[in-house]
Write a protein that holds these residues in place. Sequence first.
Motif, mmCIF file in Angstrom:
data_model
loop_
_atom_site.group_PDB
_atom_site.id
_atom_site.type_symbol
_atom_site.label_atom_id
_atom_site.label_comp_id
_atom_site.label_asym_id
_atom_site.label_seq_id
_atom_site.Cartn_x
_atom_site.Cartn_y
_atom_site.Cartn_z
ATOM 1 N N TRP A 98 15.173 10.968 16.782
ATOM 2 C CA TRP A 98 14.567 9.559 17.232
ATOM 3 C C TRP A 98 13.274 10.209 18.335
ATOM 4 N N ARG A 156 9.762 7.696 20.112
ATOM 5 C CA ARG A 156 9.405 6.502 20.321
ATOM 6 C C ARG A 156 7.923 6.651 20.569
ATOM 7 N N ASP A 173 11.115 1.703 28.227
ATOM 8 C CA ASP A 173 11.727 1.867 26.930
ATOM 9 C C ASP A 173 11.195 1.089 25.811
ATOM 10 N N ALA A 227 8.839 0.383 23.014
ATOM 11 C CA ALA A 227 8.178 1.152 22.131
ATOM 12 C C ALA A 227 8.593 0.931 20.634
ATOM 13 N N TYR A 246 10.295 2.654 17.833
ATOM 14 C CA TYR A 246 11.382 3.705 17.676
ATOM 15 C C TYR A 246 11.387 4.132 16.014
ATOM 16 N N GLY A 291 9.560 2.880 11.608
ATOM 17 C CA GLY A 291 9.701 2.407 12.698
ATOM 18 C C GLY A 291 10.099 1.022 12.975
#
Length: 126
Positions: A35, A37, A89, A91, A93, A119
Motif C-alpha cells: 500500500w 499513499r 494521513d 491522501a 491510497y 486508488g
Amino acid sequence: VQLVESGGGSVQPGGSLRLSCAASGRSFSVVTIGWFRQVTGKEPDFVAAVSWPGGSTYYADSVKGRFTISGDKAKSTVYPQMNSLKPDDTAVYYCAAGSQRIITSQVRNKAQYRDWGQGTLVTVSS
C-alpha cells in the motif's frame, strides 16, 4: 492483474478506517501486496506491505503501531486497518502487487511493484 481498492472516505482525527484491495487474476501464494499513499504534487509513499508465503508484514515508521495489514489468501484480498488517524494521513491510497514476492530490502520501493489499483481517497479532518 486487476487490483480494486475500496473503503476510503472521510473520518475525524482519531477515527478508524478499513481499506481493502481485491485482486483478480492473481494467486496470493507467492506475492507481495503493498500500500502506498500519495498527496497532490508528491510521489507515492510506502505505507505497508504483506508478503506470502509466510505473511510477513512491513510498515512505514509513520504508521507503525496505528495501521495493521492483513490478508485473506482465499479471497485474494488485503485489508489495511487504519486506527488513530491523523490529518497527515489524508491522501489517495493505492494498493500494488509485485510480479513475485519482493525481497525484504525492496518492499518499500514502489518501482518493485508492477500492478497498481486506481486508488481510494482517505480524508482525515475535523
